[in-house]
Write an enzyme that holds these catalytic residues in place. Sequence first.
Site, short mmCIF file in Angstrom:
data_model
loop_
_atom_site.label_atom_id
_atom_site.label_comp_id
_atom_site.label_asym_id
_atom_site.label_seq_id
_atom_site.Cartn_x
_atom_site.Cartn_y
_atom_site.Cartn_z
N LYS A 18 8.42 -6.98 -4.19
CA LYS A 18 7.43 -6.09 -4.80
C LYS A 18 7.51 -6.27 -6.31
O LYS A 18 8.56 -6.06 -6.92
CB LYS A 18 7.71 -4.63 -4.44
CG LYS A 18 6.75 -3.67 -5.12
CD LYS A 18 6.89 -2.25 -4.61
CE LYS A 18 5.95 -1.33 -5.36
NZ LYS A 18 6.06 0.06 -4.90
N LYS A 32 7.94 0.01 -14.48
CA LYS A 32 8.94 -0.05 -13.42
C LYS A 32 9.71 -1.37 -13.41
O LYS A 32 10.25 -1.79 -12.40
CB LYS A 32 8.24 0.20 -12.07
CG LYS A 32 7.52 1.56 -12.01
CD LYS A 32 7.05 1.92 -10.61
CE LYS A 32 6.43 3.31 -10.58
NZ LYS A 32 6.00 3.73 -9.22
N LYS A 89 4.06 -7.92 -2.17
CA LYS A 89 3.13 -7.00 -2.81
C LYS A 89 3.13 -7.19 -4.31
O LYS A 89 4.21 -7.24 -4.89
CB LYS A 89 3.56 -5.57 -2.47
CG LYS A 89 2.77 -4.49 -3.13
CD LYS A 89 3.36 -3.16 -2.77
CE LYS A 89 2.61 -2.09 -3.52
NZ LYS A 89 3.25 -0.83 -3.41
N TYR A 128 -6.98 -1.43 2.23
CA TYR A 128 -7.90 -0.29 2.20
C TYR A 128 -9.25 -0.67 2.82
O TYR A 128 -10.07 0.20 3.08
CB TYR A 128 -8.09 0.20 0.75
CG TYR A 128 -6.77 0.57 0.11
CD1 TYR A 128 -6.20 1.82 0.34
CD2 TYR A 128 -6.07 -0.34 -0.68
CE1 TYR A 128 -4.97 2.15 -0.22
CE2 TYR A 128 -4.84 -0.02 -1.25
CZ TYR A 128 -4.29 1.23 -1.00
OH TYR A 128 -3.07 1.55 -1.54
C1 PBG Z 1 5.16 3.65 -4.60
C2 PBG Z 1 4.10 2.70 -4.19
C3 PBG Z 1 3.16 2.09 -5.02
C4 PBG Z 1 2.28 1.42 -4.18
C5 PBG Z 1 2.73 1.60 -2.87
N1 PBG Z 1 3.87 2.38 -2.90
C6 PBG Z 1 2.95 2.17 -6.49
C7 PBG Z 1 4.02 1.78 -7.39
O1 PBG Z 1 5.01 1.15 -7.03
O2 PBG Z 1 3.89 2.14 -8.56
C8 PBG Z 1 1.06 0.67 -4.65
C9 PBG Z 1 -0.01 0.44 -3.64
C10 PBG Z 1 -1.33 0.03 -4.19
O3 PBG Z 1 -1.51 -0.19 -5.40
O4 PBG Z 1 -2.25 -0.07 -3.38
N2 PBG Z 1 6.44 3.24 -4.61
#
Ligand code: PBG
Length: 333
Positions: free
Chosen positions: A196, A225, A256, A321
């Site tokens: 991620k 983050k 992701k 989505y």
């Molecule tokens: C939270 C989380 C996030 C997403 C999924 N779980 C946001 C982030 O890490 O700031 C993002 C999903 C998306 O943008 O569709 N931990």
Amino acid sequence: MDLAYRPRRLRRTPALRAMVREHQLSAADFIYPLFVHEGVSNEHIGAMPGAQRWSLNGLLEEVSRAWDLGVRCVVLFPKIADGLKTEDGSECFNEGGLIPRAIRRVKEEIPGMAVMTDVALDPYSCDGHDGIVSAEGIVLNDETVEILCRQAVAQARAGADLIGPSDMMDGRVAAIREALDDEGFSHVGIISYTAKYASAYYGPFREALDSAPRAEAGKPIPKDKSTYQMDPANGRESLTEALLDEQEGADIMMVKPGLAYLDIIHRLRGETELPIAAYNVSGEYAMVKAAAERGWIDERAVVLETLLSFKRAGADLILTYHACDAAGWLRQG
Ligand code: PBG
């Protein structure tokens, strides 16, 4: 021309093209992300046209609509009231909280639907981070993992099928596996956010949940983050994460965002036999929707081509989505 090989021969008719087609999309590949809040009505989300913050009743209607279209898994994200947000995000393991209640209702009404959850503190944290932020502004790893384990167990107890740690703390997959097993949930799976990235593509999602990192008086809150999510410049590092997740007992691995990281999906495909999921994130969705609204692209064609690209790269599953729209289009053929 005297050509021995003419690739166009197999592209000549729809029947021939269908015979040699390498990848197919199916509604069963989709995992449909849904936002839920405590309100009694559904709310539109500005940067995500078509998506909503669902009330509990609205959520059930949307989940049955997805079921009827052939979608077999949803993932639930909560918009939590500010008054319930704390530094340690402890609302996340409240068994009477929004997500456990939503899981129970979905399981009662549409028992066949697989329910996946998100494990991370950001919707519950007054600082907007996935972990606990120390007084010095450090996102604490091991202290956070303890809370994540309690969150995962609360979700499993409510009936979740797949627990999805999205927090990127080190060692959380093993810790969550152990916590689930200790509480009698050895049958509940872990779909780990393996690779991620610290991505700008999550903007619309943070708007939907009001979960962006926020500065609080007297405490230095990291503005992004990047001390836990991965550096977009790194490819090899995804293999390290994959190796660890596999050793720690992940059942499914996720990459992701999806579109800007197709190479990462492809690399992981070569390294693991586990199923791989791609997350077609909120910013990717928003870009397509914005261009389609202006008539600049053909939404249906662009969405189906994009989703297919995840499968071609090596993903088995796609969090998107667009799940209901795409499932509908696939039915029409
Ligand atoms: C939270 C989380 C996030 C997403 C999924 N779980 C946001 C982030 O890490 O700031 C993002 C999903 C998306 O943008 O569709 N931990």
